[in-house]
Design a protein around this motif. Structure first.
Motif, mmCIF file in Angstrom:
data_model
loop_
_atom_site.group_PDB
_atom_site.id
_atom_site.type_symbol
_atom_site.label_atom_id
_atom_site.label_comp_id
_atom_site.label_asym_id
_atom_site.label_seq_id
_atom_site.Cartn_x
_atom_site.Cartn_y
_atom_site.Cartn_z
ATOM 1 N N CYS A 90 -31.745 35.832 -8.592
ATOM 2 C CA CYS A 90 -32.669 36.911 -8.918
ATOM 3 C C CYS A 90 -33.266 36.322 -10.096
ATOM 4 O O CYS A 90 -32.825 36.017 -11.308
ATOM 5 N N CYS A 91 -34.705 36.100 -9.947
ATOM 6 C CA CYS A 91 -35.523 35.490 -11.128
ATOM 7 C C CYS A 91 -35.649 36.572 -12.408
ATOM 8 O O CYS A 91 -35.993 37.600 -12.061
ATOM 9 N N ARG A 92 -35.037 36.008 -13.467
ATOM 10 C CA ARG A 92 -35.127 36.884 -14.585
ATOM 11 C C ARG A 92 -36.688 37.262 -15.095
ATOM 12 O O ARG A 92 -36.879 38.366 -15.604
ATOM 13 N N PHE A 93 -37.517 36.261 -14.860
ATOM 14 C CA PHE A 93 -39.079 36.832 -15.196
ATOM 15 C C PHE A 93 -39.590 37.850 -14.337
ATOM 16 O O PHE A 93 -40.146 38.903 -14.745
ATOM 17 N N ILE B 246 -26.934 36.149 -9.132
ATOM 18 C CA ILE B 246 -27.039 35.044 -10.092
ATOM 19 C C ILE B 246 -28.294 35.106 -10.633
ATOM 20 O O ILE B 246 -29.506 34.833 -10.003
ATOM 21 N N PRO B 247 -28.352 35.423 -12.048
ATOM 22 C CA PRO B 247 -29.822 35.202 -12.506
ATOM 23 C C PRO B 247 -30.183 33.892 -12.733
ATOM 24 O O PRO B 247 -29.529 33.104 -12.988
ATOM 25 N N THR B 248 -31.614 34.011 -12.591
ATOM 26 C CA THR B 248 -32.204 32.379 -12.653
ATOM 27 C C THR B 248 -33.628 32.399 -13.248
ATOM 28 O O THR B 248 -34.045 33.422 -13.726
ATOM 29 N N HIS B 249 -33.738 31.310 -13.995
ATOM 30 C CA HIS B 249 -35.071 30.997 -14.982
ATOM 31 C C HIS B 249 -36.323 30.869 -13.835
ATOM 32 O O HIS B 249 -35.921 30.673 -12.745
ATOM 33 N N PRO B 250 -37.426 31.410 -14.501
ATOM 34 C CA PRO B 250 -38.548 31.200 -13.382
ATOM 35 C C PRO B 250 -38.836 30.042 -13.021
ATOM 36 O O PRO B 250 -39.366 29.860 -11.929
ATOM 37 N N LEU B 251 -38.617 28.746 -13.519
ATOM 38 C CA LEU B 251 -39.019 27.693 -13.039
ATOM 39 C C LEU B 251 -37.839 27.144 -12.064
ATOM 40 O O LEU B 251 -38.045 26.361 -11.053
#
Length: 173
Positions: free
Chosen positions: A126-129, A146-151
């Motif tokens: 899941c994208c944090r942004f 699992i949280p993820t960085h936008p990139l």
């Protein structure tokens, strides 16, 4: 037929032109022939789903998770990546009047299916942004997401493409 509403003769004629139900419940109106083989994963095959759709705004997000779950059950390493407004699908805080309560039937379909997918070995990103765009908090994610960085969105596609994954990309406006 007992009428509870007063109908004109023309309304009654229109309603009664075709008998209802035209077929009894349980009648088959679609064939059952499956055209393509029921494929199972070959050793090391991967199935990757991208979801850019909002929960309950259409069936896009829910069907994508159902497909990812089916791929997992066929033996594929399976992962789903929610980004943009799709990130809202990953919230554990859904419910009204309190979290966990369904204000309408099916309100927790996406939550329940994601929990099943994770419990059966699927990965959910899941994208944090995407969360931040809608004021959602990382702490509100369904357990196991699992949280993820936008990139990471682009690099996840590259990662799974290099693994030879079947990539299912869903998008809803």
């Amino acid at each position: 037929m007992t009428e509870t509403v007063e109908l004109t003769d023309v309304e009654r004629t229109s309603r009664d032109e075709i008998p209802h139900p035209s077929l009894p419940e349980g009648s088959s109106i679609y064939g059952a022939t499956k055209v393509f083989p029921d494929y199972e994963a070959e050793n090391g095959e991967t199935y990757f789903t991208l979801v850019h759709g909002i929960a309950h705004e259409s069936s896009v997000s829910f069907v994508a998770v159902l497909q990812a779950t089916r791929a997992l059950r066929k033996g594929f390493e399976s992962a789903v990546y929610f980004y943009g407004p799709g990130s809202l699908n990953c919230l554990a805080t859904r419910g009204f009047p309190t979290t966990g309560n369904s204000a309408f039937p099916g309100e927790h379909n996406i939550n329940d299916q994601l929990k099943t997918f994770i419990a059966e070995g699927g990965k959910v990103y899941c994208c944090r942004f995407g969360l931040s765009l809608h004021g959602a908090r990382e702490e509100d994610l369904i357990e196991g997401v699992i949280p993820t960085h936008p990139l990471d969105v682009q690099d996840a596609i590259i990662h799974y493409a290099r693994k030879g994954a079947i990539i299912n990309s869903t998008y809803q406006l």
